[in-house]
Design an enzyme around this catalytic site. Structure first.
Site: not given
Lengths: 184, 299
Positions: B132-133, B136, B208
């Site tokens: 997930h990071e 980003h 998100e």
């Protein structure tokens, strides 16, 4: 009206340059992706003798399996080209998976800090290999697709771009469970 | 930038009367606000990541600790899956499970994880969070969100300044510009802080969802991230070092206000993060599992 024609010509030229550069960029990304896989393969070759050496003393009754891994390793190291490498690596992954499964039967092994460290190293190498392969295949798919869709296929065939090969997983490995050993 | 331009123009029109015959020849406020915004943007771009890392007390990995080594390996795996270069990895010694990514370029990006997350999550779940990071980073969200946090602060500052000048005495004397021009300008000055805040939050929420989806593209395993989010939700610990300015960077809202768990128009409008239950639900849908059955299994 001539400026309309000039404008159209300019846009066509710009589009050709853009498409061509896109294809070249993808080709180099694929080469880089293959290098990443190669790095992981090399690392795995280096780690396997360590693992065998550490494990040998404990797993006296599994000599056959250990030998299989060593054989698969030397066969994989000798292979060339995408297809052959993929096949040989599949066999190696499978035999390594077998060892990991057998290691569960030896509580002494799991208490050994060296083994735990090696296990984590091999787990991450296996995962990195899988992810590098996934990224490589994604790139190959994009590259091949862009070569075939209209109108970019005209540029691709004019400059003689060749479709790349997938790093495909052999049948044997598809049935084997994915190695996932966590330390916790 | 656009906001700065508009606010600057508003100040020029109403306060300095630039666009009237007798006003100043140069749109002074517009130029100065533009300069101001450029300086702030550059500062945030160059030092933002570093500032945030020091403000939460991030530390470098100690490769001798097995958990840290595992984290390092997981980040390497995800960097490979995404095709990004390896980001710098930091940990924060804090029991609250959370993580964030920062940095303006792919090359200079960093991923930061709390030790609480490392102890609470297993390898598969940590992988989901790290994915997930990295998502980003690859989507350039760190850049987008950093600019937004700077703009948010800047717009509030400017509109405050504009409001003060509007109601001071000089407005009455310079009444030569057409009053109709002043109405939208006034409105803009009054509304801009609110609008900018809502906009920032809307962008943050959409990002998100996007990062969750991209993470699944990397791991091909929606359940890992879903289980990780469940554990983070159930741990229910606020991350005290986060402020409202940096909250949008984290994987789950570190401030843990009640509103984040509710669904509905108002809650949706006012939170930096989408409701965590909805994110989990979407991830289970990606795995083609009903959330109830699989949720029990995961824990």
């Amino acid at each position: 009206m001539s400026w309309v024609i000039w404008g159209a010509l300019f846009f066509i030229a710009a589009w050709i340059v853009w498409t061509y550069n896109g294809l070249v960029a993808l080709k180099h990304q694929i080469q880089n992706g293959w290098k990443q896989i190669d790095v992981q393969l090399k690392r795995r070759y280096d780690l396997i003798p360590n693992l065998i050496e550490t494990v040998k003393g404990y797993m006296k009754y599994e000599q056959e399996t250990l030998k299989q891994v060593i054989d698969a390793r030397s066969k994989a190291m000798a292979s060339n080209g995408v297809k052959e490498t993929a096949a040989a690596e599949g066999v190696l992954t499978e035999s390594l998976g077998k060892i990991f499964a057998l290691m569960e039967n030896y509580p002494d092994l799991k208490a050994n800090e060296n083994v735990l460290r090696l296990q984590e190293e091999l787990t991450t190498t296996e995962n990195q290999l899988a992810f590098a392969r996934q990224h490589y295949n994604d790139l190959v798919m994009r590259f091949n697709m862009r070569q075939e869709v209209f109108p970019a296929n005209m540029i691709a065939s004019f400059f003689r771009f060749q479709p790349s090969e997938f790093f495909s997983v052999p049948e044997a490995e598809k049935t084997a469970p994915r190695v996932n050993l966590s330390l916790s | 930038m656009l906001f700065f331009l508009l606010v600057g123009l508003a100040v020029d029109t109403v306060y300095l009367g630039v666009f009237t015959l007798h006003g100043l020849p140069v749109p002074l406020a517009t130029i100065s606000t533009l300069l101001f915004s450029i300086i702030m943007t550059v500062t945030a771009n160059n030092f933002g990541g570093h500032l945030i890392l020091t403000s939460v007390g991030a530390e470098k990995l100690d490769i001798q600790i097995p958990e840290h080594r595992e984290l390092h390996n997981v980040v390497t795996e995800m960097a490979l899956a995404s095709g990004c270069s390896m980001p710098k990895v930091y940990v924060v010694y804090d029991p609250a499970p959370n993580a964030f990514a920062t940095g303006r370029e792919e090359r200079s990006a960093s991923v930061c994880v709390t030790t609480g997350l490392l102890t609470l999550l297993n390898r598969e779940e940590t992988q989901g969070v790290v994915a997930h990071e990295i998502a980003h980073i690859r989507n350039h969200d760190t850049r987008v969100m950093m600019l937004i946090s700077v703009l948010l602060g800047g717009v509030v500052l400017l509109s405050d300044w504009a409001q003060r000048s509007l109601f001071s005495s000089r407005y009455g004397q310079r009444h030569r510009s057409h009053p109709l021009i002043a109405v939208p300008a006034l409105l803009l000055v009054a509304v801009s802080p609110l609008v900018s805040r809502l906009l920032a939050m809307a962008v943050s929420r959409q990002r998100e969802y996007l990062a969750d989806a991209t993470a699944v593209e990397f791991t091909r395993n929606p359940l890992g991230l879903a289980k990780a989010l469940e554990r983070i939700r159930d741990a229910n610990l606020p991350f005290r070092k986060a402020t409202s300015g940096t909250a949008h960077l984290f994987i789950a809202n570190p401030l843990r206000r009640r509103i984040d768990d509710r669904e509905g128009m108002l809650a949706d409008l006012l939170s930096t993060h989408p409701p965590i239950n909805r994110r989990i639900l979407l991830l289970y849908q990606m795995a083609k599992l009903p959330s109830g059955a699989a949720g029990g299994m995961g824990l």
